[in-house]
Design a protein around this motif. Structure first.
Motif, short mmCIF file in Angstrom:
data_model
loop_
_atom_site.label_atom_id
_atom_site.label_comp_id
_atom_site.label_asym_id
_atom_site.label_seq_id
_atom_site.Cartn_x
_atom_site.Cartn_y
_atom_site.Cartn_z
N TRP A 146 1.19 -1.41 0.34
CA TRP A 146 -0.09 0.44 0.30
C TRP A 146 0.46 1.18 -0.13
N THR A 147 0.55 1.58 -0.75
CA THR A 147 1.54 3.88 -0.61
C THR A 147 0.32 4.50 -0.24
N LEU A 148 0.87 5.63 0.11
CA LEU A 148 0.16 7.18 0.92
C LEU A 148 -1.32 7.40 -0.11
N GLU A 149 -1.11 7.00 -1.95
CA GLU A 149 -2.16 7.04 -2.86
C GLU A 149 -2.96 6.21 -2.41
N ASP A 150 -2.84 4.54 -1.56
CA ASP A 150 -4.46 4.26 -1.31
C ASP A 150 -4.32 4.01 0.00
N THR A 151 -4.27 5.42 0.56
CA THR A 151 -5.23 5.47 1.23
C THR A 151 -5.76 6.77 1.76
N LEU A 152 -6.87 6.69 2.55
CA LEU A 152 -8.60 7.35 2.14
C LEU A 152 -7.86 8.66 1.47
N VAL A 153 -6.86 9.36 2.47
CA VAL A 153 -6.63 11.28 2.28
C VAL A 153 -6.03 11.42 0.22
N GLY A 154 -5.38 9.73 0.59
CA GLY A 154 -4.39 10.21 -0.67
C GLY A 154 -5.09 10.27 -2.04
N TYR A 155 -6.47 9.23 -1.64
CA TYR A 155 -6.97 8.56 -2.64
C TYR A 155 -7.63 9.57 -2.97
N LEU A 156 -8.55 10.29 -2.54
CA LEU A 156 -9.14 11.42 -2.48
C LEU A 156 -8.38 12.56 -3.07
N PHE A 157 -7.28 13.06 -2.91
CA PHE A 157 -6.91 14.05 -3.23
C PHE A 157 -5.67 14.24 -4.47
N ASN A 158 -4.87 12.87 -4.63
CA ASN A 158 -4.42 12.52 -5.46
C ASN A 158 -4.49 13.51 -7.37
N ASP A 159 -3.42 13.89 -7.61
CA ASP A 159 -3.38 14.87 -8.90
C ASP A 159 -4.29 16.23 -8.78
N LEU A 160 -4.89 16.50 -8.03
CA LEU A 160 -5.62 17.87 -7.48
C LEU A 160 -5.23 19.08 -7.51
N VAL A 161 -5.47 20.13 -7.54
CA VAL A 161 -5.22 21.40 -7.52
C VAL A 161 -5.54 22.40 -6.62
N TRP A 162 -5.50 22.97 -5.21
CA TRP A 162 -6.39 23.94 -5.15
C TRP A 162 -5.89 25.18 -4.01
N CYS A 163 -6.52 26.19 -4.07
CA CYS A 163 -6.41 26.95 -3.29
C CYS A 163 -7.70 27.49 -3.00
N GLY A 164 -6.60 29.03 -1.89
CA GLY A 164 -8.43 29.88 -1.58
C GLY A 164 -7.93 30.90 -2.06
N GLN A 165 -9.13 32.44 -1.37
CA GLN A 165 -8.62 33.57 -1.77
C GLN A 165 -9.45 33.95 -0.37
N GLU A 166 -8.71 35.05 -0.57
CA GLU A 166 -9.17 36.06 1.66
C GLU A 166 -10.79 37.09 1.09
N GLU A 167 -10.37 37.10 -0.37
CA GLU A 167 -11.06 38.59 -0.97
C GLU A 167 -13.00 37.23 -0.61
N ASP A 168 -12.72 36.24 -1.07
CA ASP A 168 -13.85 35.52 -1.57
C ASP A 168 -14.40 34.54 -1.13
N SER A 169 -15.49 33.30 -0.83
CA SER A 169 -15.77 32.57 -0.11
C SER A 169 -15.89 31.46 -1.12
N ASP A 170 -14.90 31.39 -1.87
CA ASP A 170 -14.43 30.06 -2.74
C ASP A 170 -13.32 29.76 -3.49
N PHE A 171 -12.69 28.56 -3.94
CA PHE A 171 -11.78 27.54 -4.03
C PHE A 171 -11.39 29.48 -5.67
N ASP A 172 -10.07 29.82 -6.01
CA ASP A 172 -9.18 30.28 -6.94
C ASP A 172 -9.30 29.95 -7.96
#
Length: 314
Positions: A146-172
């Motif tokens: 089993w690799t990290l990608e086989d754990t739940l958190v690894g499976y959920l977020f593998n290959d995704l990119v994200w960031c927020g923004q202070e001035e808005d209640s949503d992702f950028d």
């Protein structure tokens, strides 16, 4: 998470070029950066062990992807587990949105990680650096690992990119900074905590797969070298089994007896770990040859195996 500088070593997206489709037209500068990145990766692939920097912002439809993966994981991958997928998403969203894109620490994800505890049996932990494609082929064939990608958190977020923004209640969804911009990048902080948790769980005999076709196969600034290795507990881990594999076409730069692998062995000894090291593990070489059966080294391997079979049958 493919390994260059520390932020670029994360990967569970670390060995793959990620180019996201923009929700709005990128600037000329951003577009040129993306094109240059593609050209570099094609002409000098050694420079692309880490993921390309996010040019166009948060992965589109990230909410649906994460929640969908969560239901897939708890229904098909690990059906015995019970998690609240909607609440996991809410805690993830809470950690990222309305935060500066360079102001998300590991602590911001505390509640989310608390909602997804996992315990893995010993002798199954597989770590890696600069061997993304091969390690997952290996884990797929030898289901014991089993690799990290086989754990739940690894499976959920593998290959995704994200960031927020202070001035808005949503992702950028337009632009996220490169990981190298800051140590409190939201993607880096999540993978850092996930990697540390995975290593702290490790027990029994563990395996580390490294790429002997690159300089610094073991890099102290990589995710494995800086986070996972430091988080391994010699009281829980019996043996660290290092496997060094080179590309069929070469080059053959590092091995168990030369290069940065020796530095890794010294660190293991200084911390009281027992270890083994193997060059060109047969199972790994065969997996590589499956991708190119006509490669001269693969044909030579096949001929040797046939000769050995003939000798044993006579």
């Amino acid at each position: 998470m493919t390994r260059c500088s520390l932020p670029l070593s994360l990967g569970r997206i670390k060995d793959r070029l990620l180019i996201k489709r923009p929700t709005t037209m990128p600037s000329v500068k951003s577009a040129c950066s993306a094109i240059i990145g593609i050209v570099i990766c094609i002409s000098v692939p050694q420079l692309c062990f880490g993921p390309a920097q996010a040019v166009f912002g948060t992965t589109p439809n990230i909410k649906h992807i994460v929640i969908g993966r969560c239901f897939t994981y708890t229904t098909l991958v690990q059906p015995g587990l019970r998690y609240d997928c909607e609440e996991i998403w809410r805690q993830f969203e809470k950690a990222v949105v309305q935060q500066s894109s360079c102001n998300v620490t590991e602590e911001h994800y505390f509640e989310m990680f608390n909602m997804m505890p996992e315990i893995w049996p010993c002798d199954r932990f597989l770590f890696w650096s600069k061997t993304r494609v091969l390690v997952h082929s290996y884990a797929a064939v030898f289901r014991h690992f089993w690799t990290l990608e086989d754990t739940l958190v690894g499976y959920l977020f593998n290959d995704l990119v994200w960031c927020g923004q202070e001035e808005d209640s949503d992702f950028d969804f337009n632009v996220c900074p490169a990981w190298s911009t800051c140590r409190t990048h939201p993607v880096y902080s999540l993978w850092k905590r996930a990697s540390q948790n995975f290593a702290e769980m490790a027990c029994g005999n563990i395996t580390v797969l490294l790429n002997g076709s690159v300089v610094n196969a073991f890099n102290k600034k990589s995710m494995f070298g800086s986070i996972e290795l430091d988080s391994l507990n010699p009281q829980r881990v019996n043996y660290v089994n290092i496997k060094v594999v080179t590309n069929p076409e070469g080059p053959h730069i590092e091995s168990c007896s030369q290069g940065s692998i020796l530095e890794l062995i010294q660190i293991l000894l200084s911390r009281g770990f027992q270890w083994t090291c193997t060059d060109s593990d047969l199972a790994l070489v065969i997996l590589q040859c499956v991708q190119d059966l006509n490669h001269p080294s693969c044909q030579m391997l096949a001929n040797n195996m046939l000769q050995q079979k003939d000798l044993t049958s006579t």
